[in-house]
Design a protein around this motif. Structure first.
Motif, PDB file in Angstrom:
ATOM      1  N   LEU A  69      58.069 -81.002 -30.267  1.00  0.00           N
ATOM      2  CA  LEU A  69      57.578 -79.758 -29.140  1.00  0.00           C
ATOM      3  C   LEU A  69      58.527 -80.017 -27.841  1.00  0.00           C
ATOM      4  CD1 LEU A  69      55.689 -77.752 -28.293  1.00  0.00           C
ATOM      5  CD2 LEU A  69      54.238 -79.520 -27.337  1.00  0.00           C
ATOM      6  N   PHE A  70      58.700 -81.069 -27.435  1.00  0.00           N
ATOM      7  CA  PHE A  70      59.405 -81.098 -26.273  1.00  0.00           C
ATOM      8  C   PHE A  70      61.118 -80.543 -26.405  1.00  0.00           C
ATOM      9  CE2 PHE A  70      55.834 -82.688 -24.331  1.00  0.00           C
ATOM     10  CZ  PHE A  70      56.053 -82.960 -23.128  1.00  0.00           C
ATOM     11  N   GLY A  71      61.563 -81.361 -27.716  1.00  0.00           N
ATOM     12  CA  GLY A  71      62.895 -81.062 -28.113  1.00  0.00           C
ATOM     13  C   GLY A  71      63.022 -79.448 -28.508  1.00  0.00           C
ATOM     14  N   SER A  72      61.913 -78.662 -29.023  1.00  0.00           N
ATOM     15  CA  SER A  72      62.073 -77.393 -29.200  1.00  0.00           C
ATOM     16  C   SER A  72      62.375 -76.463 -27.770  1.00  0.00           C
ATOM     17  CB  SER A  72      60.931 -76.846 -29.938  1.00  0.00           C
ATOM     18  OG  SER A  72      59.707 -77.016 -29.208  1.00  0.00           O
ATOM     19  N   LEU A  73      61.817 -77.013 -26.559  1.00  0.00           N
ATOM     20  CA  LEU A  73      61.822 -76.477 -25.284  1.00  0.00           C
ATOM     21  C   LEU A  73      63.351 -76.006 -24.866  1.00  0.00           C
ATOM     22  CD1 LEU A  73      58.975 -78.159 -23.454  1.00  0.00           C
ATOM     23  CD2 LEU A  73      58.967 -75.887 -24.356  1.00  0.00           C
ATOM     24  N   ALA A  74      64.308 -76.928 -25.528  1.00  0.00           N
ATOM     25  CA  ALA A  74      65.702 -76.619 -25.044  1.00  0.00           C
ATOM     26  C   ALA A  74      66.232 -75.644 -25.756  1.00  0.00           C
ATOM     27  CB  ALA A  74      66.479 -78.044 -25.395  1.00  0.00           C
ATOM     28  N   PHE A  75      65.779 -75.299 -26.956  1.00  0.00           N
ATOM     29  CA  PHE A  75      66.285 -73.892 -27.570  1.00  0.00           C
ATOM     30  C   PHE A  75      65.439 -72.872 -27.127  1.00  0.00           C
ATOM     31  CE2 PHE A  75      67.110 -77.442 -30.544  1.00  0.00           C
ATOM     32  CZ  PHE A  75      68.506 -77.485 -30.760  1.00  0.00           C
ATOM     33  N   ALA A  76      64.188 -73.014 -26.900  1.00  0.00           N
ATOM     34  CA  ALA A  76      63.376 -71.723 -26.397  1.00  0.00           C
ATOM     35  C   ALA A  76      63.820 -71.402 -24.942  1.00  0.00           C
ATOM     36  CB  ALA A  76      61.814 -72.362 -26.315  1.00  0.00           C
ATOM     37  N   SER A  77      64.127 -72.358 -24.148  1.00  0.00           N
ATOM     38  CA  SER A  77      64.649 -72.032 -22.716  1.00  0.00           C
ATOM     39  C   SER A  77      65.921 -71.481 -22.841  1.00  0.00           C
ATOM     40  CB  SER A  77      64.864 -73.224 -21.923  1.00  0.00           C
ATOM     41  OG  SER A  77      65.671 -74.353 -22.323  1.00  0.00           O
ATOM     42  N   GLY A  78      66.694 -71.504 -23.928  1.00  0.00           N
ATOM     43  CA  GLY A  78      68.227 -70.906 -24.024  1.00  0.00           C
ATOM     44  C   GLY A  78      67.866 -69.558 -24.314  1.00  0.00           C
ATOM     45  N   ASN A  79      67.009 -69.442 -25.345  1.00  0.00           N
ATOM     46  CA  ASN A  79      66.598 -67.984 -25.518  1.00  0.00           C
ATOM     47  C   ASN A  79      65.974 -67.286 -24.504  1.00  0.00           C
ATOM     48  OD1 ASN A  79      67.586 -68.270 -28.139  1.00  0.00           O
ATOM     49  ND2 ASN A  79      65.797 -69.025 -29.261  1.00  0.00           N
ATOM     50  N   ALA A  80      65.241 -67.726 -23.578  1.00  0.00           N
ATOM     51  CA  ALA A  80      64.461 -67.344 -22.474  1.00  0.00           C
ATOM     52  C   ALA A  80      65.510 -66.927 -21.416  1.00  0.00           C
ATOM     53  CB  ALA A  80      63.572 -68.116 -21.969  1.00  0.00           C
ATOM     54  N   GLY A  81      66.561 -67.704 -21.216  1.00  0.00           N
ATOM     55  CA  GLY A  81      67.845 -67.363 -20.280  1.00  0.00           C
ATOM     56  C   GLY A  81      68.418 -66.326 -20.653  1.00  0.00           C
ATOM     57  N   THR A  82      68.686 -66.098 -22.063  1.00  0.00           N
ATOM     58  CA  THR A  82      69.406 -64.813 -22.328  1.00  0.00           C
ATOM     59  C   THR A  82      68.608 -63.583 -22.283  1.00  0.00           C
ATOM     60  OG1 THR A  82      70.453 -66.178 -24.272  1.00  0.00           O
ATOM     61  CG2 THR A  82      70.646 -63.934 -24.579  1.00  0.00           C
ATOM     62  N   MET A  83      67.210 -63.573 -22.657  1.00  0.00           N
ATOM     63  CA  MET A  83      66.362 -62.578 -22.151  1.00  0.00           C
ATOM     64  C   MET A  83      66.186 -62.191 -20.811  1.00  0.00           C
ATOM     65  SD  MET A  83      62.469 -61.949 -23.465  1.00  0.00           S
ATOM     66  CE  MET A  83      61.949 -63.305 -21.898  1.00  0.00           C
ATOM     67  N   LEU A  84      66.144 -63.453 -20.042  1.00  0.00           N
ATOM     68  CA  LEU A  84      65.990 -62.946 -18.520  1.00  0.00           C
ATOM     69  C   LEU A  84      67.249 -62.473 -17.988  1.00  0.00           C
ATOM     70  CD1 LEU A  84      63.805 -65.846 -17.234  1.00  0.00           C
ATOM     71  CD2 LEU A  84      63.245 -63.494 -17.537  1.00  0.00           C
ATOM     72  N   GLY A  85      68.616 -62.794 -18.466  1.00  0.00           N
ATOM     73  CA  GLY A  85      69.876 -62.078 -18.168  1.00  0.00           C
ATOM     74  C   GLY A  85      69.910 -60.806 -18.369  1.00  0.00           C
ATOM     75  N   GLY A  86      69.482 -60.515 -19.700  1.00  0.00           N
ATOM     76  CA  GLY A  86      69.331 -59.074 -20.040  1.00  0.00           C
ATOM     77  C   GLY A  86      68.493 -58.262 -19.243  1.00  0.00           C
ATOM     78  N   VAL A  87      67.378 -58.635 -18.782  1.00  0.00           N
ATOM     79  CA  VAL A  87      66.333 -58.135 -18.002  1.00  0.00           C
ATOM     80  C   VAL A  87      66.951 -58.037 -16.553  1.00  0.00           C
ATOM     81  CG1 VAL A  87      64.054 -58.431 -16.705  1.00  0.00           C
ATOM     82  CG2 VAL A  87      64.284 -58.900 -19.265  1.00  0.00           C
ATOM     83  N   ALA A  88      67.386 -59.067 -16.186  1.00  0.00           N
ATOM     84  CA  ALA A  88      68.337 -58.895 -14.814  1.00  0.00           C
ATOM     85  C   ALA A  88      69.355 -57.814 -14.714  1.00  0.00           C
ATOM     86  CB  ALA A  88      68.704 -60.146 -14.509  1.00  0.00           C
ATOM     87  N   VAL A  89      70.042 -57.568 -15.672  1.00  0.00           N
ATOM     88  CA  VAL A  89      71.373 -56.501 -15.770  1.00  0.00           C
ATOM     89  C   VAL A  89      70.617 -55.353 -15.824  1.00  0.00           C
ATOM     90  CG1 VAL A  89      73.018 -55.676 -17.263  1.00  0.00           C
ATOM     91  CG2 VAL A  89      72.992 -58.170 -16.760  1.00  0.00           C
ATOM     92  N   ALA A  90      69.525 -55.110 -16.866  1.00  0.00           N
ATOM     93  CA  ALA A  90      68.966 -53.714 -16.717  1.00  0.00           C
ATOM     94  C   ALA A  90      68.305 -53.621 -15.491  1.00  0.00           C
ATOM     95  CB  ALA A  90      67.960 -53.882 -17.892  1.00  0.00           C
ATOM     96  N   PHE A  91      67.740 -54.421 -14.728  1.00  0.00           N
ATOM     97  CA  PHE A  91      66.905 -54.082 -13.549  1.00  0.00           C
ATOM     98  C   PHE A  91      67.910 -53.550 -12.592  1.00  0.00           C
ATOM     99  CE2 PHE A  91      65.558 -55.458  -9.320  1.00  0.00           C
ATOM    100  CZ  PHE A  91      64.369 -54.767  -9.162  1.00  0.00           C
ATOM    101  N   VAL A  92      68.954 -54.254 -12.293  1.00  0.00           N
ATOM    102  CA  VAL A  92      70.364 -53.822 -11.499  1.00  0.00           C
ATOM    103  C   VAL A  92      70.809 -52.560 -11.743  1.00  0.00           C
ATOM    104  CG1 VAL A  92      72.344 -54.412 -10.390  1.00  0.00           C
ATOM    105  CG2 VAL A  92      70.506 -56.416 -10.781  1.00  0.00           C
ATOM    106  N   GLN A  93      70.914 -52.349 -13.105  1.00  0.00           N
ATOM    107  CA  GLN A  93      71.662 -51.020 -13.479  1.00  0.00           C
ATOM    108  C   GLN A  93      70.579 -49.764 -13.104  1.00  0.00           C
ATOM    109  OE1 GLN A  93      72.429 -51.049 -17.769  1.00  0.00           O
ATOM    110  NE2 GLN A  93      73.956 -49.601 -17.283  1.00  0.00           N
ATOM    111  N   THR A  94      69.367 -50.196 -13.448  1.00  0.00           N
ATOM    112  CA  THR A  94      68.441 -48.938 -13.302  1.00  0.00           C
ATOM    113  C   THR A  94      68.255 -48.785 -11.363  1.00  0.00           C
ATOM    114  OG1 THR A  94      66.427 -50.446 -13.294  1.00  0.00           O
ATOM    115  CG2 THR A  94      66.957 -49.213 -15.200  1.00  0.00           C
ATOM    116  N   ARG A  95      68.085 -49.805 -10.862  1.00  0.00           N
ATOM    117  CA  ARG A  95      67.966 -49.798  -9.193  1.00  0.00           C
ATOM    118  C   ARG A  95      69.078 -49.271  -8.714  1.00  0.00           C
ATOM    119  NH1 ARG A  95      62.992 -49.603  -7.347  1.00  0.00           N
ATOM    120  NH2 ARG A  95      63.656 -50.975  -5.651  1.00  0.00           N
ATOM    121  N   ALA A  96      70.355 -49.768  -9.065  1.00  0.00           N
ATOM    122  CA  ALA A  96      71.610 -49.227  -8.382  1.00  0.00           C
ATOM    123  C   ALA A  96      72.158 -47.942  -8.890  1.00  0.00           C
ATOM    124  CB  ALA A  96      72.716 -50.292  -8.355  1.00  0.00           C
TER     125      ALA A  96
END
Length: 122
Positions: free
Chosen positions: A17-44
């Protein structure tokens, strides 16, 4: 490094379970990066984003990187790592020398089982 640290620091029985958190956090980081770009793109707006707005998500990642370094610098070492560091010291020859000696003399642990397994596969 993060995967090994998570698995070694996990309570007994929860290593997977703890080992899977490393892979899950990588995927979550990719998703949050996309969300950040989309947010900045829509706001700016499209023109401002193409001109200079694309730099803002990278600036945010610099702060997140600093936060990760801060957390890592205060994290304790895993119990397995401490056991190896504080355990019995290696001989002068080191582990590679002793492995070479085992190979030379033919006393390789598990060698017979490996040969049996190779011979069984046809």
């Amino acid at each position: 490094g993060a995967l090994v640290y998570l698995v070694e620091s996990a309570p007994p029985g929860h290593e997977h379970l703890f080992g899977s958190l490393a892979f899950a956090s990588g995927n979550a980081g990719t998703m949050l990066g996309g969300v950040a770009v989309a947010f900045v793109q829509t706001r700016a707006g499209q023109d401002a984003f193409a001109g200079h707005g694309w730099r803002y998500p990278f600036l945010l990642s610099a702060f997140l990187g600093w936060g990760g370094y801060y957390v890592q610098s205060y994290a304790e070492e895993s119990p397995e790592y401490l056991a190896v560091v504080e355990g019995p010291q290696q001989t002068e020859d080191g582990p590679r020398r002793s492995q070479l000696e085992l190979q030379r003399t033919g006393e390789i642990p598990g060698r017979d089982e490996a040969v049996d397994a190779v011979g069984a596969v046809k």
